[in-house]
Design an enzyme around this catalytic site. Structure first.
Site, PDB file in Angstrom:
ATOM      1  N   ASN A  43       0.841  -1.198   0.000  1.00 50.59           N
ATOM      2  CA  ASN A  43       0.000   0.000   0.000  1.00 50.59           C
ATOM      3  C   ASN A  43       0.876   1.248   0.000  1.00 50.59           C
ATOM      4  O   ASN A  43       1.952   1.285   0.606  1.00 50.59           O
ATOM      5  CB  ASN A  43      -1.019  -0.006   1.144  1.00 50.59           C
ATOM      6  CG  ASN A  43      -0.454  -0.238   2.525  1.00 50.59           C
ATOM      7  OD1 ASN A  43       0.577  -0.875   2.680  1.00 50.59           O
ATOM      8  ND2 ASN A  43      -1.121   0.277   3.533  1.00 50.59           N
ATOM      9  N   GLU A  45       0.388   5.229   0.691  1.00 49.73           N
ATOM     10  CA  GLU A  45      -0.526   6.255   1.201  1.00 49.73           C
ATOM     11  C   GLU A  45      -0.073   7.643   0.761  1.00 49.73           C
ATOM     12  O   GLU A  45       0.988   7.819   0.150  1.00 49.73           O
ATOM     13  CB  GLU A  45      -0.611   6.144   2.729  1.00 49.73           C
ATOM     14  CG  GLU A  45      -1.181   4.799   3.150  1.00 49.73           C
ATOM     15  CD  GLU A  45      -1.450   4.687   4.637  1.00 49.73           C
ATOM     16  OE1 GLU A  45      -0.947   5.518   5.421  1.00 49.73           O
ATOM     17  OE2 GLU A  45      -2.196   3.748   5.007  1.00 49.73           O
ATOM     18  N   CYS A  54      -4.184   0.622  -2.445  1.00 47.24           N
ATOM     19  CA  CYS A  54      -3.983  -0.609  -1.674  1.00 47.24           C
ATOM     20  C   CYS A  54      -2.902  -1.496  -2.287  1.00 47.24           C
ATOM     21  O   CYS A  54      -2.619  -1.429  -3.493  1.00 47.24           O
ATOM     22  CB  CYS A  54      -5.271  -1.416  -1.618  1.00 47.24           C
ATOM     23  SG  CYS A  54      -6.608  -0.628  -0.735  1.00 47.24           S
ATOM     24  N   GLU A  56      -3.066  -4.646  -2.955  1.00 49.87           N
ATOM     25  CA  GLU A  56      -3.585  -5.569  -3.972  1.00 49.87           C
ATOM     26  C   GLU A  56      -3.575  -4.910  -5.348  1.00 49.87           C
ATOM     27  O   GLU A  56      -3.165  -5.510  -6.341  1.00 49.87           O
ATOM     28  CB  GLU A  56      -5.024  -5.990  -3.630  1.00 49.87           C
ATOM     29  CG  GLU A  56      -5.149  -6.801  -2.356  1.00 49.87           C
ATOM     30  CD  GLU A  56      -5.372  -5.956  -1.121  1.00 49.87           C
ATOM     31  OE1 GLU A  56      -4.840  -4.828  -1.034  1.00 49.87           O
ATOM     32  OE2 GLU A  56      -6.079  -6.436  -0.232  1.00 49.87           O
ATOM     33  N   CYS A  86     -10.373  -4.734   0.153  1.00 48.75           N
ATOM     34  CA  CYS A  86     -11.504  -3.795   0.133  1.00 48.75           C
ATOM     35  C   CYS A  86     -12.335  -4.023  -1.127  1.00 48.75           C
ATOM     36  O   CYS A  86     -11.927  -4.747  -2.055  1.00 48.75           O
ATOM     37  CB  CYS A  86     -10.996  -2.355   0.202  1.00 48.75           C
ATOM     38  SG  CYS A  86     -10.309  -1.746  -1.348  1.00 48.75           S
ATOM     39  N   CYS A  89     -10.615  -3.214  -4.503  1.00 52.62           N
ATOM     40  CA  CYS A  89      -9.636  -4.237  -4.923  1.00 52.62           C
ATOM     41  C   CYS A  89     -10.337  -5.498  -5.417  1.00 52.62           C
ATOM     42  O   CYS A  89      -9.887  -6.136  -6.375  1.00 52.62           O
ATOM     43  CB  CYS A  89      -8.689  -4.557  -3.777  1.00 52.62           C
ATOM     44  SG  CYS A  89      -7.541  -3.206  -3.435  1.00 52.62           S
TER      45      CYS A  89
HETATM   46  N1  THU Z   1      -5.184  -1.656   2.739  1.00 51.96           N
HETATM   47  C1  THU Z   1      -4.615  -2.448   1.778  1.00 51.96           C
HETATM   48  O1  THU Z   1      -3.591  -2.078   1.185  1.00 51.96           O
HETATM   49  N2  THU Z   1      -5.201  -3.635   1.497  1.00 51.96           N
HETATM   50  C2  THU Z   1      -6.235  -4.172   2.192  1.00 51.96           C
HETATM   51  O2  THU Z   1      -6.649  -5.294   1.918  1.00 51.96           O
HETATM   52  C3  THU Z   1      -6.873  -3.409   3.272  1.00 51.96           C
HETATM   53  C4  THU Z   1      -6.416  -2.007   3.407  1.00 51.96           C
HETATM   54  C5  THU Z   1      -4.493  -0.422   3.128  1.00 51.96           C
HETATM   55  C6  THU Z   1      -5.119   0.868   2.690  1.00 51.96           C
HETATM   56  C7  THU Z   1      -4.556   1.816   3.735  1.00 51.96           C
HETATM   57  O3  THU Z   1      -3.257   2.237   3.328  1.00 51.96           O
HETATM   58  C8  THU Z   1      -4.402   0.983   4.981  1.00 51.96           C
HETATM   59  O4  THU Z   1      -4.413  -0.367   4.543  1.00 51.96           O
HETATM   60  C9  THU Z   1      -5.504   1.189   5.990  1.00 51.96           C
HETATM   61  O5  THU Z   1      -6.742   1.083   5.442  1.00 51.96           O
END
Ligand code: THU
Length: 126
Positions: A43, A45, A54, A56, A86, A89
């Site tokens: 991920n 941010e 994300c 994925e 999520c 994804c």
């Molecule tokens: N996130 C992912 O990268 N994949 C997931 O399956 C769940 C959430 C990330 C998004 C964000 O950077 C952090 O986790 C919190 O939501």
């Protein structure tokens, strides 16, 4: 074809590369493509929180950028075993034919079908 353990190992290595200074929730993902190769993502941010991508979708983007169009299995590793992809994804996974998703680590490991995570998905074949 990569084993589940190999796929999870790549996802775990990707988790260590996550850029998650805001949520501190580091996630890694790895996907096997039709060419047998494994592509990883973490991920990423942003100070403008909504721009976060994300793990994925970044793993899938890496495979697509390498010319792959057919993806098979995706593993996700997060800080807690309950992490599941999520909705966004799940939809992107459906686009490229991913059928199985590996969740959790160690004894919390489980393999689920994307069709169970995203029933009645909207796809180009509908
Ligand atoms: N996130 C992912 O990268 N994949 C997931 O399956 C769940 C959430 C990330 C998004 C964000 O950077 C952090 O986790 C919190 O939501």
């Amino acid at each position: 074809m990569a084993t589940n353990e190999e796929l999870r190992a790549v996802a775990a290595a990707m988790q260590r590369k996550a850029y998650a200074p805001y949520s501190r929730f580091a996630v890694g993902a790895a996907v096997v493509a039709g060419n047998g190769k494994v592509y990883g993502g973490c991920n990423v941010e942003n100070a403008s929180y909504g721009l976060t991508v994300c793990a994925e979708r970044n793993a899938i983007a890496a495979a697509i950028a390498d010319g792959q169009r057919e993806l098979h299995k995706l593993a996700v590793v997060g800080p807690i075993p309950e992490v599941t992809p999520c909705g966004a994804c799940r939809q992107v996974m459906a686009e490229f034919g991913i059928c199985e998703v590996l969740l959790g680590t160690g004894e919390n490991t489980r393999e689920v079908m994307l069709a169970d995570l995203l029933p009645a998905a909207f796809t180009k074949d509908v």
